[in-house]
Design a protein around this motif. Structure first.
Motif, mmCIF file in Angstrom:
data_model
loop_
_atom_site.group_PDB
_atom_site.id
_atom_site.type_symbol
_atom_site.label_atom_id
_atom_site.label_comp_id
_atom_site.label_asym_id
_atom_site.label_seq_id
_atom_site.Cartn_x
_atom_site.Cartn_y
_atom_site.Cartn_z
ATOM 1 N N ARG A 291 10.970 5.671 11.063
ATOM 2 C CA ARG A 291 11.407 6.705 12.007
ATOM 3 C C ARG A 291 12.352 7.710 11.351
ATOM 4 O O ARG A 291 13.278 8.241 11.974
ATOM 5 C CB ARG A 291 12.047 6.086 13.245
ATOM 6 N N LEU A 292 12.118 7.976 10.061
ATOM 7 C CA LEU A 292 12.843 9.030 9.369
ATOM 8 C C LEU A 292 12.212 10.377 9.699
ATOM 9 O O LEU A 292 11.011 10.466 9.962
ATOM 10 C CB LEU A 292 12.812 8.803 7.859
ATOM 11 N N ILE B 206 0.831 -1.204 0.000
ATOM 12 C CA ILE B 206 0.000 0.000 0.000
ATOM 13 C C ILE B 206 0.869 1.260 0.000
ATOM 14 O O ILE B 206 0.520 2.265 -0.632
ATOM 15 C CB ILE B 206 -0.976 0.013 1.200
ATOM 16 N N VAL B 207 2.012 1.195 0.682
ATOM 17 C CA VAL B 207 2.943 2.330 0.697
ATOM 18 C C VAL B 207 3.559 2.509 -0.685
ATOM 19 O O VAL B 207 3.616 3.622 -1.227
ATOM 20 C CB VAL B 207 4.032 2.130 1.767
ATOM 21 N N ASP B 208 4.002 1.419 -1.278
ATOM 22 C CA ASP B 208 4.671 1.506 -2.573
ATOM 23 C C ASP B 208 3.721 1.934 -3.689
ATOM 24 O O ASP B 208 4.096 2.721 -4.565
ATOM 25 C CB ASP B 208 5.310 0.154 -2.911
ATOM 26 N N ALA B 209 2.502 1.429 -3.658
ATOM 27 C CA ALA B 209 1.521 1.820 -4.676
ATOM 28 C C ALA B 209 1.224 3.318 -4.571
ATOM 29 O O ALA B 209 1.131 4.020 -5.585
ATOM 30 C CB ALA B 209 0.240 1.013 -4.506
ATOM 31 N N ALA B 210 1.096 3.815 -3.355
ATOM 32 C CA ALA B 210 0.814 5.240 -3.149
ATOM 33 C C ALA B 210 1.968 6.108 -3.629
ATOM 34 O O ALA B 210 1.755 7.144 -4.278
ATOM 35 C CB ALA B 210 0.533 5.502 -1.674
ATOM 36 N N ASN C 210 0.132 20.684 3.659
ATOM 37 C CA ASN C 210 1.133 19.619 3.602
ATOM 38 C C ASN C 210 1.861 19.503 4.932
ATOM 39 O O ASN C 210 2.029 18.405 5.475
ATOM 40 C CB ASN C 210 2.122 19.898 2.472
ATOM 41 N N ASN C 211 2.275 20.633 5.486
ATOM 42 C CA ASN C 211 2.944 20.625 6.773
ATOM 43 C C ASN C 211 2.015 20.116 7.863
ATOM 44 O O ASN C 211 2.401 19.294 8.704
ATOM 45 C CB ASN C 211 3.447 22.038 7.107
ATOM 46 N N GLY C 212 0.755 20.590 7.839
ATOM 47 C CA GLY C 212 -0.205 20.149 8.846
ATOM 48 C C GLY C 212 -0.436 18.654 8.795
ATOM 49 O O GLY C 212 -0.497 17.982 9.833
ATOM 50 N N GLY C 213 -0.565 18.114 7.591
ATOM 51 C CA GLY C 213 -0.784 16.678 7.431
ATOM 52 C C GLY C 213 0.402 15.851 7.891
ATOM 53 O O GLY C 213 0.242 14.824 8.569
ATOM 54 N N TRP C 214 1.604 16.296 7.518
ATOM 55 C CA TRP C 214 2.795 15.548 7.914
ATOM 56 C C TRP C 214 2.999 15.583 9.432
ATOM 57 O O TRP C 214 3.360 14.567 10.038
ATOM 58 C CB TRP C 214 4.027 16.092 7.189
ATOM 59 N N GLN C 215 2.760 16.740 10.026
ATOM 60 C CA GLN C 215 2.940 16.814 11.481
ATOM 61 C C GLN C 215 1.847 16.041 12.218
ATOM 62 O O GLN C 215 2.089 15.511 13.303
ATOM 63 C CB GLN C 215 2.984 18.275 11.926
ATOM 64 N N TRP C 216 0.661 15.948 11.627
ATOM 65 C CA TRP C 216 -0.379 15.100 12.218
ATOM 66 C C TRP C 216 0.100 13.651 12.260
ATOM 67 O O TRP C 216 0.007 12.974 13.287
ATOM 68 C CB TRP C 216 -1.668 15.206 11.394
ATOM 69 N N ALA C 217 0.633 13.182 11.142
ATOM 70 C CA ALA C 217 1.078 11.787 11.053
ATOM 71 C C ALA C 217 2.254 11.507 11.983
ATOM 72 O O ALA C 217 2.345 10.431 12.583
ATOM 73 C CB ALA C 217 1.455 11.453 9.606
ATOM 74 N N VAL D 257 1.332 6.747 4.099
ATOM 75 C CA VAL D 257 2.762 6.783 3.761
ATOM 76 C C VAL D 257 3.526 7.724 4.692
ATOM 77 O O VAL D 257 4.702 7.495 4.984
ATOM 78 C CB VAL D 257 2.993 7.176 2.289
ATOM 79 N N ALA D 258 2.857 8.783 5.172
ATOM 80 C CA ALA D 258 3.523 9.707 6.091
ATOM 81 C C ALA D 258 3.761 9.031 7.436
ATOM 82 O O ALA D 258 4.832 9.195 8.046
ATOM 83 C CB ALA D 258 2.684 10.971 6.268
ATOM 84 N N MET D 259 2.785 8.274 7.889
ATOM 85 C CA MET D 259 2.954 7.597 9.159
ATOM 86 C C MET D 259 3.958 6.465 9.036
ATOM 87 O O MET D 259 4.733 6.194 9.968
ATOM 88 C CB MET D 259 1.612 7.094 9.688
ATOM 89 N N TYR D 260 4.000 5.825 7.874
ATOM 90 C CA TYR D 260 4.995 4.765 7.667
ATOM 91 C C TYR D 260 6.403 5.346 7.726
ATOM 92 O O TYR D 260 7.292 4.796 8.389
ATOM 93 C CB TYR D 260 4.760 4.070 6.328
ATOM 94 N N LEU D 261 6.628 6.474 7.046
ATOM 95 C CA LEU D 261 7.964 7.065 7.039
ATOM 96 C C LEU D 261 8.377 7.519 8.436
ATOM 97 O O LEU D 261 9.501 7.271 8.877
ATOM 98 C CB LEU D 261 8.015 8.249 6.069
#
Length: 481
Positions: free
Chosen positions: A364-365, A333-337, A386-393, A355-359
């Motif tokens: 833990r990058l 699912i990560v790779d397809a996205a 974009n920043n809001g979404g990434w920081q949420w994840a 994908v943001a939560m996976y990373l």
């Protein structure tokens, strides 16, 4: 014969539309209008704006110019390198043309705000009126405060407060500008820059111009919005609005979107059709992140909203990062996205979270590495969202997911792509696997899985989850000392 009115210079930015544009409309009420558009190629590169987004902006200039011509409004384009070049260019051009005023809609990011303040100061020194508006939000950022007169940091109370104070004049679109007498002796434009998109066929999915944007909005509202809440999380379905590129470029306004949904929902904000209410709420998320950007500007500078989380031991493993970027993590699912992102310049919203939560949680990058990669590819790249979404994840932001909430990507895949239709679209090497195996082929024991064709997972989710939880717990313990 009608007399030519005092000239007004309207500086267009991320508001590439002729209708429901506050600066343009109000300028037209005060005189004859000339519009101006700048490219800032060097500055945009520093901000990691994707070639896809810049191509889309430039493509929208052409139909905008034609739309403005119906009102006899000319559009001048100039190619600058840095935001620092804007103040002198605008004040000089306004003086050359004999403009009474300069008009523009505010942008909220730190560098953009600093640039706009410099333009305002240059205009004042030149004796030119400068008129600024908030235009891409329903209410002015900073105007919505809690009972302690502080900014809202959590979405739900923010939305309730917004809905409580929102009035029709805040979401009703403005009329188009008035048709004016033709103007003469308009300065020539600079040659148009050419931006080359990295994504394929984006002009088919997102054609340029207000007409195409409104057609897409109307189609969504009439045919898909009522089922939005039930279908929006399934990437194989056409369940989302997919209008974000037009909204980010300002080809569509927030008011045009909001009023269309309200009209379809009999004027109701949080009652009525659940799909329309859910979509209205998503538009408010956009609003929320813009308010946060203004009230907490440190997030514009690679700093977490929760500053203490910058002390987390984020990894900076280039090999792991490249595997994630290339869609070679071994998690379908990560790779397809990720392959959807690099191929199309867009990614389904549910998958952006996955994908943001996976990373940030499995690998833990540092979440900022992912945030930047998104901006470098997204057609709808927008700093606030974009920043809001990434920081949420990553559990570093406002209204963030609790640090112990960590998506299991395989569970997400099984839940939201149960038949593997989305996976098969983007991972042809797994297309022959059955509907269960395709979500986690490495652990299936299937004879049809070949790790030389599709890789094994980079990390074990259970072990990665435990390590991330330990890192967050250690930080919290340290902060209490």
């Amino acid at each position: 014969m009608n007399k030519i009115k005092p000239l007004q210079l309207v500086w267009l930015r991320r508001d590439l539309r002729s209708r429901d544009n506050k600066a343009l409309y109000h300028a037209s009420q005060n005189g004859s209008v000339i519009c101006l558009w700048f490219t800032f190629e060097q500055q945009w590169q520093k901000h990691h704006d994707s070639p896809n987004k810049l191509w889309f902006w430039q493509e929208n200039i052409k139909p905008l110019q034609k739309n403005l011509e119906t009102f006899n409004i000319p559009l001048i384009t100039r190619n600058l390198q840095s935001f620092d070049d804007a103040a002198q260019t605008i004040s000089s051009l306004a003086l050359e043309l004999g403009c009474q005023g300069v008009w523009f809609n505010n942008e909220h990011e730190t560098h953009e705000n600093r640039r706009d303040n410099a333009v305002e100061q240059a205009c004042e020194l030149a004796g030119i009126n400068c008129n600024r508006f908030y235009d891409d939000t329903l209410c002015q950022p900073g105007s919505l405060l809690n009972k302690q007169s502080l900014p809202y940091k959590v979405f739900t109370p923010f939305r309730k407060a917004l809905y409580k104070q929102l009035t029709p004049d805040q979401w009703q679109p403005l009329p188009p500008p008035e048709k004016q007498q033709p103007l003469k002796n308009i300065p020539a434009s600079d040659p148009a820059l050419t931006f080359h998109p990295t994504a394929k066929d984006i002009h088919k999915q997102w054609p340029a111009g207000e007409k195409a944007a409104h057609k897409a909005l109307k189609e969504f509202i009439q045919n898909r919005a009522e089922n939005y809440k039930d279908s929006r999380d399934f990437p194989a379905l056409s369940g989302t609005s997919i209008i974000s590129p037009w909204l980010v470029a300002g080809v569509l306004s927030i008011r045009q979107c909001f009023s269309s949904a309200l009209a379809a929902n009999s004027g109701e904000l949080d009652t009525g059709n659940t799909g329309l209410c859910c979509w209205l709420s998503e538009l408010v998320w956009r609003e929320f992140y813009r308010h946060i950007l203004v009230q907490f500007p440190h997030i514009c500078h690679n700093t977490a909203f929760q500053r203490e989380t910058d002390k987390l031991p984020w990894l900076h493993d280039q090999k792991l990062l490249e595997k994630w970027q290339q869609g070679q993590t071994g998690v379908p699912i990560v790779d397809a996205a990720m392959r959807q992102l690099t191929a199309t310049g867009w990614m389904h919203n549910r998958l952006r979270m996955v994908v943001a939560m996976y990373l940030s949680k499995d690998l833990r990058l540092d979440w900022r590495l992912g945030e930047q990669f998104f901006m470098e590819h997204l057609l709808d790249g927008d700093l606030a969202s974009n920043n809001g979404g990434w920081q949420w994840a990553a559990s570093t932001g406002t209204d963030a997911a609790p640090y112990f909430r960590i998506f299991n990507p395989v569970s997400q895949s099984l839940k939201f792509d149960p038949d593997g239709a989305f996976l098969r679209q983007w991972l042809p090497e797994l297309a022959e696997l059955d509907n269960k195996t395709i979500h986690d082929p490495a652990s299936s024991g299937s004879l049809f899985y070949d790790d030389s064709v599709y890789p094994k997972p980079l990390v074990d989710h259970k072990e990665a989850r435990a390590a991330t939880l330990e890192a967050f717990k250690a930080l919290k313990s340290k902060n209490k000392q």
